[in-house]
Design a protein around this motif. Structure first.
Motif, short mmCIF file in Angstrom:
data_model
loop_
_atom_site.label_atom_id
_atom_site.label_comp_id
_atom_site.label_asym_id
_atom_site.label_seq_id
_atom_site.Cartn_x
_atom_site.Cartn_y
_atom_site.Cartn_z
N GLN A 48 15.85 9.08 15.60
CA GLN A 48 16.23 9.08 14.20
C GLN A 48 16.18 7.69 13.57
O GLN A 48 15.65 7.52 12.47
N THR A 49 16.71 6.70 14.24
CA THR A 49 16.75 5.37 13.64
C THR A 49 15.35 4.80 13.46
O THR A 49 15.04 4.22 12.42
N ARG A 50 14.49 5.00 14.46
CA ARG A 50 13.13 4.48 14.35
C ARG A 50 12.37 5.23 13.25
O ARG A 50 11.61 4.63 12.50
N THR A 51 12.58 6.53 13.15
CA THR A 51 11.91 7.32 12.12
C THR A 51 12.35 6.90 10.73
O THR A 51 11.53 6.74 9.82
N ILE A 52 13.65 6.68 10.56
CA ILE A 52 14.17 6.25 9.26
C ILE A 52 13.63 4.88 8.90
O ILE A 52 13.20 4.64 7.76
N ARG A 53 13.60 3.96 9.86
CA ARG A 53 13.06 2.63 9.59
C ARG A 53 11.58 2.70 9.23
O ARG A 53 11.12 2.00 8.32
N SER A 54 10.82 3.54 9.94
CA SER A 54 9.40 3.68 9.64
C SER A 54 9.21 4.25 8.24
O SER A 54 8.32 3.81 7.50
N CYS A 55 10.02 5.21 7.87
CA CYS A 55 9.93 5.79 6.51
C CYS A 55 10.27 4.75 5.45
O CYS A 55 9.63 4.71 4.39
N ARG A 56 11.26 3.93 5.73
CA ARG A 56 11.62 2.87 4.76
C ARG A 56 10.49 1.87 4.61
O ARG A 56 10.21 1.42 3.49
N VAL A 57 9.85 1.51 5.70
CA VAL A 57 8.72 0.56 5.63
C VAL A 57 7.59 1.18 4.82
O VAL A 57 6.97 0.51 3.97
N ILE A 58 7.30 2.44 5.05
CA ILE A 58 6.24 3.11 4.30
C ILE A 58 6.60 3.21 2.82
O ILE A 58 5.75 2.95 1.95
N ASN A 59 7.84 3.57 2.51
CA ASN A 59 8.28 3.63 1.11
C ASN A 59 8.19 2.27 0.44
O ASN A 59 7.78 2.16 -0.73
N GLN A 60 8.56 1.22 1.14
CA GLN A 60 8.48 -0.13 0.58
C GLN A 60 7.02 -0.50 0.30
O GLN A 60 6.71 -1.06 -0.75
N PHE A 61 6.14 -0.15 1.22
CA PHE A 61 4.72 -0.43 1.02
C PHE A 61 4.18 0.34 -0.18
O PHE A 61 3.43 -0.20 -0.99
N ILE A 62 4.58 1.60 -0.31
CA ILE A 62 4.13 2.41 -1.45
C ILE A 62 4.63 1.83 -2.76
O ILE A 62 3.90 1.76 -3.76
N ASN A 63 5.88 1.38 -2.79
CA ASN A 63 6.43 0.77 -4.00
C ASN A 63 5.69 -0.50 -4.37
O ASN A 63 5.42 -0.76 -5.56
N GLU A 64 5.34 -1.33 -3.39
CA GLU A 64 4.60 -2.57 -3.66
C GLU A 64 3.22 -2.27 -4.22
O GLU A 64 2.75 -2.92 -5.14
N VAL A 65 2.56 -1.27 -3.65
CA VAL A 65 1.22 -0.91 -4.12
C VAL A 65 1.29 -0.36 -5.55
O VAL A 65 0.46 -0.69 -6.40
N SER A 66 2.30 0.46 -5.83
CA SER A 66 2.40 1.02 -7.18
C SER A 66 2.76 -0.06 -8.20
O SER A 66 2.34 0.00 -9.36
N LYS A 67 3.54 -1.08 -7.81
CA LYS A 67 3.85 -2.18 -8.72
C LYS A 67 2.60 -2.97 -9.04
O LYS A 67 2.41 -3.41 -10.18
N GLU A 68 1.74 -3.18 -8.05
CA GLU A 68 0.51 -3.93 -8.27
C GLU A 68 -0.41 -3.19 -9.24
O GLU A 68 -1.11 -3.80 -10.04
N LYS A 69 -0.41 -1.88 -9.17
CA LYS A 69 -1.26 -1.09 -10.07
C LYS A 69 -0.72 -1.11 -11.49
O LYS A 69 -1.47 -1.03 -12.45
N ASP A 70 0.60 -1.21 -11.65
CA ASP A 70 1.20 -1.20 -12.98
C ASP A 70 1.08 -2.54 -13.70
O ASP A 70 1.14 -2.59 -14.92
N GLU A 71 0.92 -3.64 -12.96
CA GLU A 71 0.81 -4.96 -13.58
C GLU A 71 -0.51 -5.06 -14.33
O GLU A 71 -1.56 -4.62 -13.84
N PRO A 72 -0.48 -5.65 -15.53
CA PRO A 72 -1.74 -5.80 -16.27
C PRO A 72 -2.64 -6.83 -15.59
O PRO A 72 -2.17 -7.83 -15.04
N ILE A 73 -3.90 -6.53 -15.60
CA ILE A 73 -4.87 -7.44 -14.98
C ILE A 73 -5.20 -8.54 -15.98
O ILE A 73 -5.49 -8.28 -17.14
N ALA A 74 -5.10 -9.78 -15.51
CA ALA A 74 -5.40 -10.92 -16.39
C ALA A 74 -6.87 -10.93 -16.72
O ALA A 74 -7.73 -10.80 -15.85
N LYS A 75 -7.16 -11.07 -18.02
CA LYS A 75 -8.53 -11.07 -18.45
C LYS A 75 -9.12 -12.47 -18.27
O LYS A 75 -8.50 -13.47 -18.63
#
Length: 166
Positions: A133-160
């Motif tokens: 359970q603990t390893r699974t929860i930690r792995s899920c948290r790492v994956i969620n953190q990675f997904i949040n970082e990727v979605s933040k990068e997509k939301d940031e405006p690209i500098a022209k």
């Protein structure tokens, strides 16, 4: 007037028909063998997987779940095997299911006398990693953190970049 017919067709058919019949029976048993092998491989992994759930707390409980599944998944589904046995082992990290049986095909005793490399046993083993359970929860948290970082990068405006016309 009677026509005189030769008996060559009957003689040829009496020589060829047993070979065709033997070939047909061997192909049917080859299909049974293929089906049994696929069923055992899939059932071994599925039974091992059933003993790895997050709700299972002890090795004994994992063993019981996998052992019951290993027998139930192949019960009355095998065609061309005999001397069927299975075994389950549970370690700290893995659940392993092992199936062992002998293939039952016509003329196999005769064939094995002439071709010594033929092995008519199926020895199939599969394993699945036990979930903690603990390893699974930690792995899920790492994956969620990675997904949040990727979605933040997509939301940031690209500098022209400055574009110079030539």
């Amino acid at each position: 007037m009677r026509k005189k017919e030769n008996g060559y067709f009957t003689v040829e058919a009496s020589l060829i028909f047993p070979l065709v019949l033997l070939f047909t029976v061997m192909m049917i048993f080859l299909a049974f063998y293929s089906y049994d092998r696929c069923l055992l491989e899939q059932s071994a992994y599925e039974a091992a997987l059933r003993g790895t759930g997050n709700h299972i707390k002890s090795a004994q409980e994992a063993y019981t779940q996998a052992y019951e599944a290993a027998g139930r998944l192949v019960d009355e589904k095998l065609f061309a095997v005999h001397d069927f046995q299975y075994d389950v082992s549970v370690s700290a990290d893995f659940v392993t299911v092992h199936y062992y049986c002998v293939v039952n095909m016509p003329l196999t005793g005769w064939l094995c006398e002439y071709i010594s490399t033929i092995d008519l046993t199926l020895d199939i083993s599969s394993e699945a990693r036990r979930c903690r359970q603990t390893r699974t929860i930690r792995s899920c948290r790492v994956i969620n953190q990675f997904i949040n970082e990727v979605s933040k990068e997509k939301d940031e405006p690209i500098a022209k970049a400055d574009v110079h016309e030539g």
